[in-house]
Design a protein around this motif. Sequence first.
Motif, PDB file in Angstrom:
ATOM      1  N   ALA A  13       0.869  -1.185   0.000  1.00  0.00           N
ATOM      2  CA  ALA A  13       0.000   0.000   0.000  1.00  0.00           C
ATOM      3  C   ALA A  13       0.901   1.229   0.000  1.00  0.00           C
ATOM      4  O   ALA A  13       2.117   1.121   0.159  1.00  0.00           O
ATOM      5  N   ASP A  14       0.305   2.399  -0.196  1.00  0.00           N
ATOM      6  CA  ASP A  14       1.057   3.636   0.004  1.00  0.00           C
ATOM      7  C   ASP A  14       1.491   3.664   1.466  1.00  0.00           C
ATOM      8  O   ASP A  14       0.648   3.566   2.378  1.00  0.00           O
ATOM      9  N   CYS A  15       2.777   3.762   1.720  1.00  0.00           N
ATOM     10  CA  CYS A  15       3.254   3.652   3.094  1.00  0.00           C
ATOM     11  C   CYS A  15       4.647   4.254   3.227  1.00  0.00           C
ATOM     12  O   CYS A  15       5.258   4.656   2.233  1.00  0.00           O
ATOM     13  N   ARG A  16       5.117   4.308   4.457  1.00  0.00           N
ATOM     14  CA  ARG A  16       6.503   4.687   4.703  1.00  0.00           C
ATOM     15  C   ARG A  16       7.119   3.684   5.671  1.00  0.00           C
ATOM     16  O   ARG A  16       6.470   3.217   6.619  1.00  0.00           O
ATOM     17  N   VAL A  17       8.359   3.354   5.430  1.00  0.00           N
ATOM     18  CA  VAL A  17       9.113   2.480   6.327  1.00  0.00           C
ATOM     19  C   VAL A  17       9.855   3.371   7.313  1.00  0.00           C
ATOM     20  O   VAL A  17      10.589   4.275   6.915  1.00  0.00           O
ATOM     21  N   GLU A  18       9.648   3.115   8.612  1.00  0.00           N
ATOM     22  CA  GLU A  18      10.222   3.977   9.637  1.00  0.00           C
ATOM     23  C   GLU A  18      11.392   3.340  10.377  1.00  0.00           C
ATOM     24  O   GLU A  18      12.201   4.047  10.978  1.00  0.00           O
ATOM     25  N   HIS A  19      11.469   2.015  10.356  1.00  0.00           N
ATOM     26  CA  HIS A  19      12.511   1.359  11.139  1.00  0.00           C
ATOM     27  C   HIS A  19      12.723  -0.055  10.616  1.00  0.00           C
ATOM     28  O   HIS A  19      11.768  -0.743  10.238  1.00  0.00           O
ATOM     29  N   VAL A  20      13.982  -0.480  10.603  1.00  0.00           N
ATOM     30  CA  VAL A  20      14.336  -1.855  10.248  1.00  0.00           C
ATOM     31  C   VAL A  20      15.172  -2.433  11.378  1.00  0.00           C
ATOM     32  O   VAL A  20      16.141  -1.797  11.832  1.00  0.00           O
ATOM     33  N   THR A  21      14.792  -3.608  11.850  1.00  0.00           N
ATOM     34  CA  THR A  21      15.590  -4.338  12.835  1.00  0.00           C
ATOM     35  C   THR A  21      16.136  -5.584  12.174  1.00  0.00           C
ATOM     36  O   THR A  21      15.358  -6.418  11.684  1.00  0.00           O
ATOM     37  N   HIS A  22      17.461  -5.704  12.134  1.00  0.00           N
ATOM     38  CA  HIS A  22      18.083  -6.906  11.573  1.00  0.00           C
ATOM     39  C   HIS A  22      18.451  -7.833  12.718  1.00  0.00           C
ATOM     40  O   HIS A  22      19.104  -7.436  13.692  1.00  0.00           O
ATOM     41  N   ILE A  23      18.022  -9.101  12.607  1.00  0.00           N
ATOM     42  CA  ILE A  23      18.279 -10.092  13.655  1.00  0.00           C
ATOM     43  C   ILE A  23      19.039 -11.262  13.039  1.00  0.00           C
ATOM     44  O   ILE A  23      18.531 -11.934  12.129  1.00  0.00           O
ATOM     45  N   ALA A  24      20.260 -11.469  13.495  1.00  0.00           N
ATOM     46  CA  ALA A  24      21.085 -12.562  12.976  1.00  0.00           C
ATOM     47  C   ALA A  24      20.509 -13.904  13.429  1.00  0.00           C
ATOM     48  O   ALA A  24      19.818 -13.993  14.448  1.00  0.00           O
TER      49      ALA A  24
END
Length: 293
Positions: free
Chosen positions: A160-171
């Motif tokens: 959808a129309d949206c914005r990504v505000e945060h990414v958490t990378h988990i090994a």
Amino acid sequence: MKTSAWRQTLQRSLQQEDLNFLLTNRIPRIALTRFMGWFSQLRHPLLARASIAVWRLFTDLDLSDAKQQRFASLHDCFTRELREGARTVDPRPEVLSSPCDAIVGACGRVEAGQVFQAKGFPYALHDLFGPTQDTSAFEGGLFITLRLTSAMYHRFHAPADCRVEHVTHIAGDTWNVNPIALKRVERLFCRNERAVLRCRLDDAQATPIALVPVAAILVASLRLHFLDLLLHVGYRGANELPCRAEFRKGQEMGWFQHGSTILVFVPPGFALCEGIATGERLRMGQALLRRQP
């Protein structure tokens, strides 16, 4: 035996559960994944054609909708683009479209902070998202598991129309994420390498949603267009990645290096669209969830 019949026999053999689990999990998963990452990047058209021919023996690889038909490396084939008009994105503003081509896995409601990877195999949402993330917005909402097979189109798009505000990378590990493994390995998605994309819809409520791409054997690399990073099993950078990336519905967000899974989470107020059920095949852009009046 004709080639097609021999291929079907081989594929049926690999679908036998004990053999499949042994071949895809009881091996040095991370080492093999790193090797495949190196091998797939080798740029030689003859090697690429030979590798794709072997790949076709094990899968129903269909490149008819690919933007190009010749590839310099296996990686180029894995991450291929689609030709113009190959997918149609549902235009209705109340509908969230599928971010990828996929087979629907477990889907249902988040209850008491738990969801299911397969029947009888629950896991806690906070284990999937990681200890830094607040998952309360999704309590009572819906989740959908979208599994990309190795032969599928591997890019994923904004639902959808949206914005990504945060990414958490988990090994993590690189267990296979096929249904055979999901019925045998508890909390599998919480064990594998993954990224949690926290997003907000472009609506009056700034409705939160989350996309969680999960890595698997042979695929532990994730490219996000809005981060100048390749997230993979050898990544040693920051795990918390604040960002602000705007997307229009259907716009490409990134890709996997092979096949894997994307988990979609929405808060209360959404329902599954017609035809969305475990085992159904979807195409990117197809109606997935709809906002209830």
